[in-house]
Motif scaffolding. Structure first.
Motif, PDB file in Angstrom:
ATOM      1  N   ILE A 134     -14.943  -1.947  23.092  1.00 56.26           N
ATOM      2  CA  ILE A 134     -13.767  -2.804  23.031  1.00 56.26           C
ATOM      3  C   ILE A 134     -13.550  -3.382  24.419  1.00 56.26           C
ATOM      4  O   ILE A 134     -13.479  -2.644  25.407  1.00 56.26           O
ATOM      5  CB  ILE A 134     -12.523  -2.028  22.557  1.00 56.26           C
ATOM      6  CG1 ILE A 134     -12.714  -1.606  21.101  1.00 56.26           C
ATOM      7  CG2 ILE A 134     -11.272  -2.872  22.708  1.00 56.26           C
ATOM      8  CD1 ILE A 134     -11.557  -0.878  20.492  1.00 56.26           C
ATOM      9  N   VAL A 135     -13.470  -4.703  24.468  1.00 60.10           N
ATOM     10  CA  VAL A 135     -13.300  -5.407  25.735  1.00 60.10           C
ATOM     11  C   VAL A 135     -11.904  -6.031  25.741  1.00 60.10           C
ATOM     12  O   VAL A 135     -11.469  -6.595  24.746  1.00 60.10           O
ATOM     13  CB  VAL A 135     -14.365  -6.520  25.888  1.00 60.10           C
ATOM     14  CG1 VAL A 135     -14.210  -7.235  27.207  1.00 60.10           C
ATOM     15  CG2 VAL A 135     -15.754  -5.934  25.740  1.00 60.10           C
ATOM     16  N   ALA A 136     -11.215  -5.911  26.870  1.00 61.23           N
ATOM     17  CA  ALA A 136      -9.848  -6.430  26.970  1.00 61.23           C
ATOM     18  C   ALA A 136      -9.793  -7.607  27.932  1.00 61.23           C
ATOM     19  O   ALA A 136     -10.410  -7.587  28.993  1.00 61.23           O
ATOM     20  CB  ALA A 136      -8.914  -5.331  27.454  1.00 61.23           C
ATOM     21  N   SER A 137      -9.028  -8.619  27.562  1.00 55.81           N
ATOM     22  CA  SER A 137      -8.759  -9.724  28.476  1.00 55.81           C
ATOM     23  C   SER A 137      -7.659  -9.264  29.426  1.00 55.81           C
ATOM     24  O   SER A 137      -6.970  -8.283  29.152  1.00 55.81           O
ATOM     25  CB  SER A 137      -8.289 -10.950  27.687  1.00 55.81           C
ATOM     26  OG  SER A 137      -6.974 -10.738  27.201  1.00 55.81           O
ATOM     27  N   PRO A 138      -7.449  -9.980  30.508  1.00 56.42           N
ATOM     28  CA  PRO A 138      -6.282  -9.674  31.344  1.00 56.42           C
ATOM     29  C   PRO A 138      -5.006 -10.009  30.564  1.00 56.42           C
ATOM     30  O   PRO A 138      -5.050 -10.757  29.589  1.00 56.42           O
ATOM     31  CB  PRO A 138      -6.439 -10.618  32.545  1.00 56.42           C
ATOM     32  CG  PRO A 138      -7.856 -11.058  32.519  1.00 56.42           C
ATOM     33  CD  PRO A 138      -8.304 -10.995  31.096  1.00 56.42           C
ATOM     34  N   TYR A 139      -3.884  -9.461  31.002  1.00 51.53           N
ATOM     35  CA  TYR A 139      -2.611  -9.756  30.345  1.00 51.53           C
ATOM     36  C   TYR A 139      -2.208 -11.200  30.605  1.00 51.53           C
ATOM     37  O   TYR A 139      -2.522 -11.781  31.640  1.00 51.53           O
ATOM     38  CB  TYR A 139      -1.506  -8.827  30.850  1.00 51.53           C
ATOM     39  CG  TYR A 139      -1.488  -7.495  30.141  1.00 51.53           C
ATOM     40  CD1 TYR A 139      -0.932  -7.369  28.869  1.00 51.53           C
ATOM     41  CD2 TYR A 139      -2.034  -6.364  30.734  1.00 51.53           C
ATOM     42  CE1 TYR A 139      -0.919  -6.158  28.208  1.00 51.53           C
ATOM     43  CE2 TYR A 139      -2.024  -5.140  30.079  1.00 51.53           C
ATOM     44  CZ  TYR A 139      -1.455  -5.044  28.808  1.00 51.53           C
ATOM     45  OH  TYR A 139      -1.447  -3.849  28.158  1.00 51.53           O
ATOM     46  N   SER A 140      -1.498 -11.765  29.646  1.00 50.48           N
ATOM     47  CA  SER A 140      -0.958 -13.118  29.795  1.00 50.48           C
ATOM     48  C   SER A 140       0.130 -13.096  30.859  1.00 50.48           C
ATOM     49  O   SER A 140       0.572 -12.033  31.297  1.00 50.48           O
ATOM     50  CB  SER A 140      -0.365 -13.588  28.465  1.00 50.48           C
ATOM     51  OG  SER A 140       0.760 -12.777  28.134  1.00 50.48           O
ATOM     52  N   HIS A 141       0.568 -14.281  31.230  1.00 50.00           N
ATOM     53  CA  HIS A 141       1.712 -14.352  32.140  1.00 50.00           C
ATOM     54  C   HIS A 141       2.918 -13.795  31.396  1.00 50.00           C
ATOM     55  O   HIS A 141       3.100 -14.072  30.211  1.00 50.00           O
ATOM     56  CB  HIS A 141       1.963 -15.794  32.583  1.00 50.00           C
ATOM     57  CG  HIS A 141       0.853 -16.344  33.417  1.00 50.00           C
ATOM     58  ND1 HIS A 141       0.626 -15.941  34.709  1.00 50.00           N
ATOM     59  CD2 HIS A 141      -0.109 -17.244  33.110  1.00 50.00           C
ATOM     60  CE1 HIS A 141      -0.412 -16.566  35.185  1.00 50.00           C
ATOM     61  NE2 HIS A 141      -0.895 -17.373  34.235  1.00 50.00           N
ATOM     62  N   PRO A 142       3.753 -13.013  32.062  1.00 49.59           N
ATOM     63  CA  PRO A 142       4.903 -12.430  31.360  1.00 49.59           C
ATOM     64  C   PRO A 142       5.922 -13.491  30.943  1.00 49.59           C
ATOM     65  O   PRO A 142       6.109 -14.487  31.635  1.00 49.59           O
ATOM     66  CB  PRO A 142       5.504 -11.473  32.390  1.00 49.59           C
ATOM     67  CG  PRO A 142       4.965 -11.882  33.701  1.00 49.59           C
ATOM     68  CD  PRO A 142       3.685 -12.608  33.467  1.00 49.59           C
ATOM     69  N   ILE A 143       6.531 -13.257  29.802  1.00 50.25           N
ATOM     70  CA  ILE A 143       7.607 -14.132  29.349  1.00 50.25           C
ATOM     71  C   ILE A 143       8.913 -13.339  29.404  1.00 50.25           C
ATOM     72  O   ILE A 143       8.919 -12.126  29.244  1.00 50.25           O
ATOM     73  CB  ILE A 143       7.357 -14.678  27.933  1.00 50.25           C
ATOM     74  CG1 ILE A 143       7.228 -13.532  26.932  1.00 50.25           C
ATOM     75  CG2 ILE A 143       6.155 -15.564  27.897  1.00 50.25           C
ATOM     76  CD1 ILE A 143       7.303 -14.000  25.508  1.00 50.25           C
ATOM     77  N   ALA A 144       9.993 -14.051  29.646  1.00 45.17           N
ATOM     78  CA  ALA A 144      11.303 -13.411  29.780  1.00 45.17           C
ATOM     79  C   ALA A 144      11.975 -13.293  28.414  1.00 45.17           C
ATOM     80  O   ALA A 144      11.914 -14.197  27.593  1.00 45.17           O
ATOM     81  CB  ALA A 144      12.179 -14.211  30.719  1.00 45.17           C
ATOM     82  N   ILE A 145      12.619 -12.145  28.217  1.00 42.50           N
ATOM     83  CA  ILE A 145      13.389 -11.887  27.004  1.00 42.50           C
ATOM     84  C   ILE A 145      14.732 -11.321  27.442  1.00 42.50           C
ATOM     85  O   ILE A 145      14.776 -10.396  28.240  1.00 42.50           O
ATOM     86  CB  ILE A 145      12.689 -10.854  26.092  1.00 42.50           C
ATOM     87  CG1 ILE A 145      11.305 -11.329  25.698  1.00 42.50           C
ATOM     88  CG2 ILE A 145      13.535 -10.544  24.871  1.00 42.50           C
ATOM     89  CD1 ILE A 145      10.468 -10.258  25.024  1.00 42.50           C
ATOM     90  N   THR A 146      15.815 -11.871  26.936  1.00 40.70           N
ATOM     91  CA  THR A 146      17.142 -11.322  27.210  1.00 40.70           C
ATOM     92  C   THR A 146      17.777 -10.973  25.875  1.00 40.70           C
ATOM     93  O   THR A 146      17.961 -11.847  25.029  1.00 40.70           O
ATOM     94  CB  THR A 146      18.023 -12.326  27.974  1.00 40.70           C
ATOM     95  OG1 THR A 146      17.364 -12.656  29.198  1.00 40.70           O
ATOM     96  CG2 THR A 146      19.387 -11.724  28.282  1.00 40.70           C
ATOM     97  N   THR A 147      18.077  -9.709  25.698  1.00 40.15           N
ATOM     98  CA  THR A 147      18.694  -9.277  24.445  1.00 40.15           C
ATOM     99  C   THR A 147      20.171  -9.644  24.449  1.00 40.15           C
ATOM    100  O   THR A 147      20.789  -9.745  25.504  1.00 40.15           O
ATOM    101  CB  THR A 147      18.534  -7.760  24.235  1.00 40.15           C
ATOM    102  OG1 THR A 147      19.099  -7.069  25.345  1.00 40.15           O
ATOM    103  CG2 THR A 147      17.081  -7.382  24.084  1.00 40.15           C
TER     104      THR A 147
END
Length: 188
Positions: free
Chosen positions: A107-120
């Protein structure tokens, strides 16, 4: 493996990265469109890995000890939703996604995407409102049921007391008198 990591070196770009579809109090749904992510021949894109953590509202820094991650199967068609639950109401979060590709037994993993902001949000959800309304209705129903049960018991007690006081006429006396009357008249 190296080919895939080179091909997706920058992670999932903004075009294919996660987008916030819905945020409600203590949960969020991320929509992840993976239809344009390249997959090498002989490999299959079966999973995504999602990580999220709380962020300080003023500094934008990650709050230590709040990171959570999970792996989720990709839906058919290359698009999937990631459900983030047990979030704290009125709190800022960042979430990022990466693709996990199965290449044979590896299993090969890509790097993580740019983080997105979430405000509950900090308001009461529809489910919470329904739960509180159901609780109120249940307690009112229980009170009315208890009152009705008490009334039924009182009525039963009164009925038994009244039954003890009722005097029923002795119809056998009437029967013998009527027999004598009809016999004297000659009617049988």
């Amino acid at each position: 493996k190296q080919w895939y990591q080179r091909r997706v070196r920058g992670g999932i770009n903004a075009e294919y990265g996660p987008k916030v579809r819905e945020v409600e109090n203590n949960r969020a749904i991320l929509e992840v469109d993976l239809s344009g992510v390249p997959v090498p021949k002989g490999a299959s894109m079966d999973y995504i890995s999602v990580k999220y953590h709380q962020v300080d509202g003023q500094s934008g820094e990650m709050i230590a000890g709040t990171q959570t991650s999970f792996i989720q199967r990709v839906w058919v068609g290359g698009s999937t939703d990631a459900f983030l639950g047990d979030l704290v109401k009125g709190t800022n979060y960042e979430a990022a996604v990466r693709v996990l590709v199965r290449y044979g037994k590896t299993i090969v993993a890509s790097p993580y995407s740019h983080p997105i902001a979430i405000t509950t949000t900090n308001t009461e959800s529809i489910q919470e409102r329904l739960r509180s309304e159901i609780a109120v209705l249940t307690s009112e129903t229980d009170k009315k049921s208890d009152t009705l049960e008490g009334s039924v018991k009182t009525l039963e007690t009164e009925r038994k007391a009244l039954e003890g006081r009722i005097v029923y006429p002795d119809f056998s006396v009437l029967s013998s008198s009527s027999d004598r009357f009809f016999n004297s008249v000659g009617i049988k």
